[in-house]
Every structure is written in C-alpha cells, then in structure tokens.
Design a protein around this motif. Structure first.
Motif, PDB file in Angstrom:
ATOM      1  N   THR A  91       0.916  -1.264  -0.080  1.00  0.00           N
ATOM      2  CA  THR A  91       0.141  -0.074  -0.123  1.00  0.00           C
ATOM      3  C   THR A  91       0.926   1.228   0.137  1.00  0.00           C
ATOM      4  OG1 THR A  91      -1.710   1.205   1.184  1.00  0.00           O
ATOM      5  CG2 THR A  91      -0.179  -0.032   2.622  1.00  0.00           C
ATOM      6  N   SER A  92       0.379   2.375  -0.372  1.00  0.00           N
ATOM      7  CA  SER A  92       1.182   3.470  -0.493  1.00  0.00           C
ATOM      8  C   SER A  92       0.037   4.860  -0.786  1.00  0.00           C
ATOM      9  CB  SER A  92       2.283   3.585  -1.591  1.00  0.00           C
ATOM     10  OG  SER A  92       2.892   4.801  -1.709  1.00  0.00           O
ATOM     11  N   GLY A  93       0.598   5.950  -0.482  1.00  0.00           N
ATOM     12  CA  GLY A  93      -0.439   7.143  -0.453  1.00  0.00           C
ATOM     13  C   GLY A  93       0.066   7.918  -1.835  1.00  0.00           C
ATOM     14  N   HIS A  94       1.305   7.437  -2.383  1.00  0.00           N
ATOM     15  CA  HIS A  94       1.905   8.394  -2.961  1.00  0.00           C
ATOM     16  C   HIS A  94       2.477   7.951  -4.231  1.00  0.00           C
ATOM     17  CE1 HIS A  94       5.652  10.531  -3.257  1.00  0.00           C
ATOM     18  NE2 HIS A  94       6.480   9.499  -2.815  1.00  0.00           N
ATOM     19  N   HIS A  95       2.914   6.465  -4.136  1.00  0.00           N
ATOM     20  CA  HIS A  95       3.266   5.669  -5.398  1.00  0.00           C
ATOM     21  C   HIS A  95       2.067   5.013  -5.767  1.00  0.00           C
ATOM     22  CE1 HIS A  95       7.472   6.244  -4.445  1.00  0.00           C
ATOM     23  NE2 HIS A  95       7.234   5.830  -3.382  1.00  0.00           N
TER      24      HIS A  95
ATOM     25  N   PHE B  10      11.928  17.501  -5.309  1.00  0.00           N
ATOM     26  CA  PHE B  10      11.464  18.311  -4.276  1.00  0.00           C
ATOM     27  C   PHE B  10       9.952  18.438  -4.055  1.00  0.00           C
ATOM     28  CE2 PHE B  10      11.444  21.567  -0.819  1.00  0.00           C
ATOM     29  CZ  PHE B  10      10.703  22.333  -1.212  1.00  0.00           C
ATOM     30  N   ILE B  11       9.267  18.391  -4.919  1.00  0.00           N
ATOM     31  CA  ILE B  11       7.834  18.443  -4.748  1.00  0.00           C
ATOM     32  C   ILE B  11       7.225  16.935  -4.373  1.00  0.00           C
ATOM     33  CG2 ILE B  11       5.465  18.527  -6.390  1.00  0.00           C
ATOM     34  CD1 ILE B  11       6.747  20.749  -7.757  1.00  0.00           C
TER      35      ILE B  11
ATOM     36  N   LEU C 102       4.088  16.070   3.614  1.00  0.00           N
ATOM     37  CA  LEU C 102       3.063  16.811   3.939  1.00  0.00           C
ATOM     38  C   LEU C 102       1.896  15.938   4.182  1.00  0.00           C
ATOM     39  CD1 LEU C 102       2.837  20.185   1.614  1.00  0.00           C
ATOM     40  CD2 LEU C 102       3.192  19.939   4.250  1.00  0.00           C
ATOM     41  N   ARG C 103       1.731  14.969   3.182  1.00  0.00           N
ATOM     42  CA  ARG C 103       0.770  13.819   3.367  1.00  0.00           C
ATOM     43  C   ARG C 103       0.809  12.866   4.617  1.00  0.00           C
ATOM     44  NH1 ARG C 103       0.878  13.583  -2.558  1.00  0.00           N
ATOM     45  NH2 ARG C 103      -0.757  14.834  -3.219  1.00  0.00           N
TER      46      ARG C 103
ATOM     47  N   ALA D 222      -7.557  19.922   4.459  1.00  0.00           N
ATOM     48  CA  ALA D 222      -6.108  19.949   3.963  1.00  0.00           C
ATOM     49  C   ALA D 222      -5.505  19.034   2.982  1.00  0.00           C
ATOM     50  CB  ALA D 222      -5.385  19.633   5.308  1.00  0.00           C
ATOM     51  N   THR D 223      -6.082  17.886   2.685  1.00  0.00           N
ATOM     52  CA  THR D 223      -5.626  17.029   1.968  1.00  0.00           C
ATOM     53  C   THR D 223      -5.946  17.487   0.625  1.00  0.00           C
ATOM     54  OG1 THR D 223      -6.103  15.077   3.441  1.00  0.00           O
ATOM     55  CG2 THR D 223      -5.720  14.544   0.892  1.00  0.00           C
ATOM     56  N   VAL D 224      -7.234  17.987   0.265  1.00  0.00           N
ATOM     57  CA  VAL D 224      -7.469  18.802  -0.874  1.00  0.00           C
ATOM     58  C   VAL D 224      -6.531  19.800  -1.279  1.00  0.00           C
ATOM     59  CG1 VAL D 224      -9.316  19.993  -2.103  1.00  0.00           C
ATOM     60  CG2 VAL D 224     -10.107  18.031  -0.823  1.00  0.00           C
ATOM     61  N   LEU D 225      -6.330  20.572  -0.391  1.00  0.00           N
ATOM     62  CA  LEU D 225      -5.372  21.590  -0.457  1.00  0.00           C
ATOM     63  C   LEU D 225      -4.000  21.394  -1.102  1.00  0.00           C
ATOM     64  CD1 LEU D 225      -5.439  24.702  -0.473  1.00  0.00           C
ATOM     65  CD2 LEU D 225      -4.652  24.589   2.227  1.00  0.00           C
TER      66      LEU D 225
END
Lengths: 123, 379
Positions: free
Chosen positions: A86-90, B158-159, B166-167, B203-206
């Motif tokens: 699982t991942s939030g990001h990949h 960086f992004i 942040l997440r 916050a997540t949406v932002l």
C-alpha cells in the motif's frame, strides 16, 4: 502456493496511528495481527519463525529497504506468504509486484482493506 | 583614353570605378595567376597592385583556405563556371588574416585572351564576428537548457518529497480520527472528532491542489492513470460524503446515473468533483441546496454541480479557470487553484469544463467523451 486460509497478518507500517488503524480494521474482520514498524523488524519477526499468511506493507518506510524490496525478499524466502502493498503516493503496477502480489492505494477504508484481504483468502 | 566609354551624354571612368570599388576586384588567368588587382584589394594585402601581378591568387590565402581553394574552389569553378558567397581568408604582408566572402566567375577564352577568372571579394570581419556571436549565444542557450532541466529534475523531486512529507502526518491524523470515532465519546467528543475529520479532508484537498499546480507549472501537466477496472461511482459518492461531513448545514443533493466501466483516472475525477463542490459550497447561497448530477450517455460522461446565489459576472466568468483567480467574495477566498486544477483535469481527459451563471443558478459542467466498445452499446 497453498490454499490455506489466512489467519495471521503481519502489518508493516512506520506511522504509528496508521498502523493502529490498520490493525483495528483487520482485527475487527477476524484476523490475528502482528505489527512491525519497518522492513527490518518485519524480517526479524519472520526469521524468528512467526506463522504469517499475509504481509500488508507500506512502500515508503525508513530503514534498510522499502516495502517493495521487502516484498521481493519475502517472496524469495517465504514464497507461501501473500503480499499486499500500500502507498499514498506511489501507484504500483501489478508487474512491479512479485507474482500474485496486490496493491491497495491509500487512503483505505474498512471495506477496501478487508475486501482485498479476503480476495487473497479465496484463492 | 580607352577606358572611357560614351554612354549617352556622360563619359564614365570605369578604371576609377574598378580601382576604388567598395570591394576587392581580382582577375587571374586560368591557372590563378593575377593579371590585375584593384587598389582596394591591394590595400588589404598591403602590397601595390603592380607587385601583386603574376602572384598566384591561392598564395594570397591562409594555408587552410589555400587547401580549400585548390581542392574545392578551383575545380568546382571550372565545372560550374561560377561560385558565390564562398568564405575564404586572405593573409596580408604583415601576416594578419582577414576573412572574406568571394564571388568568382570564369570568362571563357574569347578574343585571344585565354581563360580568365574574375573575383569580387568582400571583407567579412563584421559578419564573422556576428556568426561567432550567434554560435556562442546558441551554445550558451543549450547549456542553460541542460542546467534548467537539471534544476527542474531537482524541483520535481522536491515536490515529490514535499508532498510525501506533508501527506504523511495528515494521513496519520486521519487514521487517528477514524480510531477515535470507534471509541465511546461524549457528544462534545463526537463533534470534535467530526470537525477534525473535516479539517483533514480540507487539508488533503489543498495539498493535492497545490502540488498539482506546482507540478503542472513545471511543464508536466496533469498526468493521469486511467483505469476502467474499478467503478467511478463509489469514488464520487465518497467525495460527496466527505464534503457533506465538512458542511453539515448545507444540503447537498446528488443523483447518479452512471453506466460503468468508465475509462478515466478515478482519483482525478474525484478531485475534480471535490474542487467543484468545494467551490459551490463556498460561494453558493447557504440557504439553497447544492446539486450534483453525474450521468453517462452513449458517448459522454457528464458531471454537473449547481449552486444558487448571486450570479458570477461575465467578466469573472471568462477568467474563472485561470490559476490564482479568486473572485470578489470578500469573506472566503482561498488560493484560487481549485477551478484551475479542475479544468486541467478536464483537459487531460480530453473533456471540457464550462460554467454558466445567471440569477437563478450557477452550474459547472464537466463533459468527457467516451469511446464505447461494441459490447457496451446495447446497455
């Protein structure tokens, strides 16, 4: 690969609250859960002989390896253990996972997690 | 004098014209030996025209130019009879080099004169300087592009890291909130937890919008992961549920008439709906419900979000989807990215996002074409 049902799940996740949440969902669904905060801990647990049928692991974790590397290692050493990443990001493609591994994007809901785990059990 | 010729009433001094022309004139025989050179050329070489007579033209060039002359210039001239705009380099009596452009023409041996070659030469120092300048500017520009690419790779990384960092805590809080919801809490406790959940959503949406925007500005645009294996409707329902939880006092009515599978990036369409709904809740009349209608037809997916309240003025309507556009609502502003991101998501899906606004209602409509396979047509 056996068709044994899943009774014990090893959850590998470095964020404590997220880990707690996952444990909560899985225990409520009737599974026994062992926890690890990173891949090294997970390997220690498995090497010590714990009986685990499924590993549910985050991809991005601190430590000597990430969740994907852990999955491949586990697949080599304990090929009978099901793999759920699982991942939030990949967003992983099936091709990146060891055979029969699955990927569940974050954030999970109670349903989405238990559904995919039961998916493994049904095989 | 034989060089004067009558042309009409005026006599014209051709010899003077030849000698003092604003370019070098050289005439050689067929072997390249100088028969005549004008004063302009002689001055460049730093020798008198008489001394130059008999010298071979290629001997007045720098070594590389001489080799070029013998191997290319002369043979080609022999075949074609004419050569224009050839770059050569002459060398003067002091050993200084001068870049020149040369035009040459052969005159055939007529009038018992034998074959002759006539050269016109132009100084090219300025021109060469200009060409060198262009080449340097181009090299600098290429180097800059390489370094900018490296910079943009760094920015991209960086992004990615920023987004991740942040997440993570936010996801952690979100998990904590879900866990607390299962505990037995007082009424107040329930309210607190519910508000926390709403904050996490906002916050997540932002974060998503800001990071998308930053990434988009770097030229990446909005990338999609199309997937029609999972249905879209649950994602849309989830978005509506989240926004209902944030604005419990504002009714959101939703109607779904979707025929799956719908090939699209579900998360992105969810984000689009979230941004449109957020916008409607912020700017719409609080005493009127916000309506969401999501439907598919034979060939398109349509998602419409409608709110009541003051119409958007035509001027603002034109600029609505530009980044940082914030409208004139004094009270609630925000970053002005939500609609821009939504329109970029629409575009990435090959669809459109349009806004209509009048005194009755304001509606945002997202339309995406669907390529239906044969088996789905019957539905």
């Amino acid at each position: 690969m056996t068709n044994a049902t899943i009774s014990t799940i090893l959850i590998v996740e470095d964020e404590p609250l997220v880990r707690m949440h996952g444990i909560d969902i899985l225990e409520e669904a009737g599974f026994a859960v062992i926890e690890a905060g990173d891949a090294d801990e997970a390997l220690d647990i498995l090497s010590a002989g714990a009986s685990v049928q499924l590993i549910f692991s985050d991809v991005d974790m601190p430590g000597s390896m990430d969740g994907l590397e852990l999955a491949w290692l586990v697949h080599q050493r304990w090929p009978c253990i099901h793999l759920l990443l699982t991942s939030g990001h990949h967003r992983l493609e099936k091709a990146q996972l060891p055979i029969a591994g699955l990927f569940l994007p974050k954030p999970w809901t109670s349903e989405s997690l238990t559904d995919v785990v039961r998916d493994f059990a049904g095989r | 004098m034989q060089h004067l010729r009558r042309s009409g009433d005026d006599a014209f001094d051709f010899e003077e014209l030849f000698d003092t022309a604003p370019c070098g004139f050289v005439v050689t025989d067929g072997d390249g030996a100088l028969l005549r050179a004008n004063r302009t050329f002689a001055a460049w070489i730093g020798q008198s025209p008489d001394i130059l007579r008999g010298r071979r033209f290629p001997d007045l060039l720098t070594k590389p130019a001489k080799i070029f002359y013998e191997t290319h210039f002369a043979p080609t001239l022999r075949i074609r009879g004419r050569l224009d705009e050839i770059a050569l380099e002459i060398i003067d009596a002091d050993g200084r080099k001068h870049p020149v452009f040369v035009n040459a023409i052969e005159s055939d041996g007529a009038r018992d004169r034998g074959r002759q070659i006539r050269f016109a030469l132009f100084m090219a120092t300025e021109r060469r300087g200009y060409e060198r300048g262009l080449a340097e500017a181009r090299d600098k520009a290429e180097a800059m592009i390489v370094s900018e690419r490296a910079d943009s790779d760094l920015r991209e990384q960086f992004i990615a890291i920023l987004g991740h960092d942040l997440r993570n805590p936010l996801a952690s809080i979100g998990s904590g909130v879900r866990l607390l919801e299962k505990e037995s809490l007082s009424d107040r406790g329930r309210t607190v937890v519910s508000l926390m959940a709403g904050s996490v959503v906002r916050a997540t949406v932002l974060i998503d919008n800001v990071l998308d925007f930053a990434r988009g500005r770097l030229g990446g645009g909005i990338t999609l992961a199309r997937d029609d294996r999972e249905p879209l409707e649950p994602v849309l329902r989830q978005v509506v549920a989240e926004l209902r939880s944030i604005s419990p006092d504002q009714p959101i009515e939703a109607e779904y008439a979707l025929v799956e599978p719908i090939p699209c990036d579900r998360m992105r369409i969810g984000q689009l709906l979230s941004n449109l709904l957020g916008n409607a809740l912020t700017h719409g009349a609080k005493d009127q419900p916000v309506r969401v209608e999501a439907s598919t037809s034979q060939d398109e997916l349509v998602i419409a979000v409608t709110n009541g309240g003051d119409p958007i003025d035509p001027d603002a309507l034109k600029r609505l989807f530009q980044p940082f556009f914030r409208g004139h609502d004094r009270v609630r502003q925000g970053l002005g990215l939500g609609l821009h991101i939504a329109s970029e998501i629409a575009r990435a899906h090959g669809g459109t996002l349009v806004a209509r606004s009048d005194a009755v209602a304001t509606t945002f409509v997202f339309t995406m074409p669907l390529a239906r396979s044969e088996d789905n047509v019957a539905k």
